[in-house]
Design a protein around this motif. Structure first.
Motif, PDB file in Angstrom:
ATOM      1  N   TYR A   1      -8.422   7.111  23.652  1.00 39.21           N
ATOM      2  CA  TYR A   1      -7.397   7.168  22.596  1.00 39.21           C
ATOM      3  C   TYR A   1      -7.402   5.880  21.774  1.00 39.21           C
ATOM      4  N   ILE A   2      -7.423   4.739  22.467  1.00 41.07           N
ATOM      5  CA  ILE A   2      -7.453   3.452  21.759  1.00 41.07           C
ATOM      6  C   ILE A   2      -8.705   3.338  20.898  1.00 41.07           C
ATOM      7  N   HIS A   3      -9.840   3.749  21.461  1.00 38.11           N
ATOM      8  CA  HIS A   3     -11.091   3.656  20.704  1.00 38.11           C
ATOM      9  C   HIS A   3     -11.056   4.558  19.472  1.00 38.11           C
ATOM     10  N   ARG A   4     -10.515   5.757  19.614  1.00 37.48           N
ATOM     11  CA  ARG A   4     -10.433   6.687  18.489  1.00 37.48           C
ATOM     12  C   ARG A   4      -9.503   6.144  17.401  1.00 37.48           C
ATOM     13  N   VAL A   5      -8.381   5.545  17.828  1.00 42.19           N
ATOM     14  CA  VAL A   5      -7.448   4.946  16.853  1.00 42.19           C
ATOM     15  C   VAL A   5      -8.133   3.810  16.094  1.00 42.19           C
ATOM     16  N   MET A   6      -8.840   2.940  16.828  1.00 37.16           N
ATOM     17  CA  MET A   6      -9.513   1.796  16.198  1.00 37.16           C
ATOM     18  C   MET A   6     -10.627   2.251  15.260  1.00 37.16           C
ATOM     19  N   ARG A   7     -11.327   3.298  15.634  1.00 40.34           N
ATOM     20  CA  ARG A   7     -12.383   3.828  14.768  1.00 40.34           C
ATOM     21  C   ARG A   7     -11.784   4.348  13.465  1.00 40.34           C
ATOM     22  N   GLY A   8     -10.660   5.063  13.569  1.00 39.20           N
ATOM     23  CA  GLY A   8      -9.983   5.565  12.375  1.00 39.20           C
ATOM     24  C   GLY A   8      -9.432   4.444  11.516  1.00 39.20           C
ATOM     25  N   LEU A   9      -8.871   3.416  12.168  1.00 37.30           N
ATOM     26  CA  LEU A   9      -8.330   2.273  11.425  1.00 37.30           C
ATOM     27  C   LEU A   9      -9.434   1.517  10.692  1.00 37.30           C
ATOM     28  N   SER A  10     -10.609   1.435  11.311  1.00 35.25           N
ATOM     29  CA  SER A  10     -11.725   0.725  10.694  1.00 35.25           C
ATOM     30  C   SER A  10     -12.102   1.341   9.355  1.00 35.25           C
ATOM     31  N   ILE A  11     -12.213   2.671   9.319  1.00 41.27           N
ATOM     32  CA  ILE A  11     -12.586   3.337   8.071  1.00 41.27           C
ATOM     33  C   ILE A  11     -11.446   3.278   7.047  1.00 41.27           C
ATOM     34  N   CYS A  12     -10.197   3.424   7.511  1.00 39.28           N
ATOM     35  CA  CYS A  12      -9.050   3.400   6.595  1.00 39.28           C
ATOM     36  C   CYS A  12      -8.848   2.017   5.974  1.00 39.28           C
ATOM     37  N   ILE A  13      -8.926   0.965   6.787  1.00 46.86           N
ATOM     38  CA  ILE A  13      -8.706  -0.388   6.285  1.00 46.86           C
ATOM     39  C   ILE A  13      -9.856  -0.828   5.391  1.00 46.86           C
ATOM     40  N   THR A  14     -11.083  -0.437   5.738  1.00 46.32           N
ATOM     41  CA  THR A  14     -12.223  -0.736   4.873  1.00 46.32           C
ATOM     42  C   THR A  14     -12.059  -0.053   3.523  1.00 46.32           C
ATOM     43  N   CYS A  15     -11.564   1.179   3.531  1.00 46.81           N
ATOM     44  CA  CYS A  15     -11.297   1.916   2.298  1.00 46.81           C
ATOM     45  C   CYS A  15     -10.208   1.215   1.482  1.00 46.81           C
ATOM     46  N   LEU A  16      -9.129   0.803   2.153  1.00 44.62           N
ATOM     47  CA  LEU A  16      -8.039   0.094   1.478  1.00 44.62           C
ATOM     48  C   LEU A  16      -8.528  -1.214   0.872  1.00 44.62           C
ATOM     49  N   LEU A  17      -9.408  -1.899   1.576  1.00 48.23           N
ATOM     50  CA  LEU A  17      -9.965  -3.162   1.097  1.00 48.23           C
ATOM     51  C   LEU A  17     -10.781  -2.956  -0.177  1.00 48.23           C
ATOM     52  N   SER A  18     -11.590  -1.903  -0.196  1.00 49.05           N
ATOM     53  CA  SER A  18     -12.411  -1.642  -1.381  1.00 49.05           C
ATOM     54  C   SER A  18     -11.554  -1.239  -2.577  1.00 49.05           C
ATOM     55  N   VAL A  19     -10.499  -0.461  -2.327  1.00 50.36           N
ATOM     56  CA  VAL A  19      -9.579  -0.069  -3.405  1.00 50.36           C
ATOM     57  C   VAL A  19      -8.859  -1.291  -3.971  1.00 50.36           C
ATOM     58  N   PHE A  20      -8.359  -2.138  -3.089  1.00 47.18           N
ATOM     59  CA  PHE A  20      -7.624  -3.325  -3.523  1.00 47.18           C
ATOM     60  C   PHE A  20      -8.520  -4.248  -4.358  1.00 47.18           C
ATOM     61  N   GLN A  21      -9.765  -4.449  -3.920  1.00 48.49           N
ATOM     62  CA  GLN A  21     -10.666  -5.336  -4.655  1.00 48.49           C
ATOM     63  C   GLN A  21     -11.032  -4.746  -6.011  1.00 48.49           C
ATOM     64  N   ALA A  22     -11.221  -3.430  -6.059  1.00 52.21           N
ATOM     65  CA  ALA A  22     -11.552  -2.779  -7.334  1.00 52.21           C
ATOM     66  C   ALA A  22     -10.413  -2.946  -8.338  1.00 52.21           C
ATOM     67  N   VAL A  23      -9.179  -2.812  -7.858  1.00 53.44           N
ATOM     68  CA  VAL A  23      -8.018  -2.989  -8.734  1.00 53.44           C
ATOM     69  C   VAL A  23      -7.868  -4.457  -9.134  1.00 53.44           C
ATOM     70  N   SER A  24      -8.147  -5.363  -8.205  1.00 58.97           N
ATOM     71  CA  SER A  24      -7.970  -6.798  -8.462  1.00 58.97           C
ATOM     72  C   SER A  24      -8.900  -7.324  -9.550  1.00 58.97           C
ATOM     73  N   ILE A  25     -10.145  -6.820  -9.588  1.00 61.85           N
ATOM     74  CA  ILE A  25     -11.108  -7.352 -10.560  1.00 61.85           C
ATOM     75  C   ILE A  25     -11.199  -6.511 -11.827  1.00 61.85           C
TER      76      ILE A  25
END
Length: 294
Positions: free
Chosen positions: A81-105
């Motif tokens: 369960y922990i591993h599945r949550v972390m795997r999902g968080l990895s893709i979601c946070i990476t996606c959020l990071l790319s969106v934030f940077q695209a908006v920032s620049i």
């Protein structure tokens, strides 16, 4: 097989040490008066990767837990369960990071500029929603993972020494795979879209620099380096993610896992959380300056 396991041990150790160093650095930066909006995202991503690398080495964890007086079923469900949550968080946070940077620049004339301040203001809320979403979505793991029961004629799919996937109806299995695939395809699609947008901005900026024979401004040189770093991480994530997705989906659909496939999948899953801190350390001038001062 033993040599591959030794490589995995080295990969796990390197990933944990690099991410721990990066987490310590981001905590100090965030507690200080001056920090970038992306520091909070990177801090969350670093913590997620520490947990992901540790829980990804499931066989080692289950062997360690054998000495404890804990039910096999509980430790299997908890670990997966922990591993599945972390795997999902990895893709979601990476996606959020790319969106934030695209908006920032994005240029001041772009429609995305009106979201710039809103993203900064609601960053904490967005990360909280991401955590809640993955904690709830991954709860299905509790129902189809458990302790392996050594019985003749069983249809369990053994995945570690003590853990197994429980048999599932083909309809339920297909439904779970469809939901997971749809969510992942959507997030990867957003990452690829924002990455393409950032690459176009960098290309235009490069052409302006050559045309004007001077350094124009894409916000600033640090912003350009940060964008290039995030682009590298996103592209690397997408490649590693789909390799892992193909291996895991094929195994679930065919209901067949073998030790070699499981070991290769662990290696693939751990590449991104291991490489990410090394890329961040080498590209963040603040870390380089701090290391030089030491």
């Amino acid at each position: 097989m033993s040599s591959l396991k030794n490589v995995l041990y080295f990969q796990t150790g390197l990933g944990v040490i690099a991410n721990m160093f990066l987490l310590f650095f981001y905590i100090i930066i965030i507690l200080g008066p001056r920090h970038k909006p992306t520091d909070l995202i990177f801090c969350q991503l670093t913590f997620v990767h520490i947990m992901m690398v540790l829980t990804g080495w499931v066989i080692s964890l289950t062997e360690i837990f054998e000495s404890l007086n804990i039910e096999n079923d509980f430790k299997c469900k908890t670990t997966f369960y922990i591993h599945r949550v972390m795997r999902g968080l990895s893709i979601c946070i990476t996606c959020l990071l790319s969106v934030f940077q695209a908006v920032s620049i994005s240029p001041s004339t772009s429609l995305l500029t009106k979201f710039r301040q809103k993203l900064k203001k609601y960053m904490t809320s967005a990360l909280l929603c991401v955590w809640c979403f993955n904690l709830s979505l991954s709860s299905r793991t509790i129902f189809y993972v458990g302790a392996y029961i050594n019985m003749s004629g069983t249809t369990q799919m053994k995945i570690t020494k003590t853990c197994a996937f429980f048999p599932m109806n083909y309809v339920i299995r297909g439904l779970l795979l469809t939901v997971t695939t749809f969510t992942d395809v959507f997030l990867v699609g957003v990452m690829l879209t924002t990455s393409t947008y950032m690459m176009i901005l960098l290309f235009r900026h490069q052409r302006q620099c050559k045309h004007l024979h001077s350094i124009s401004h894409l916000r600033a040189s640090p912003e350009k380096r940060a964008t290039q770093t995030i682009l590298l991480l996103v592209v690397f994530f997408v490649v590693m993610y789909w390799v892992d997705f193909i291996i895991s989906s094929t195994s679930v659909l065919l209901w067949m896992y073998d030790p070699v496939t499981l070991t290769v999948q662990k290696f693939v899953m751990n590449i991104y959380p291991t490489i990410t801190p090394l890329v961040e350390i080498s590209s963040d001038s603040r870390i380089i300056i701090m290391l030089k001062n030491l």
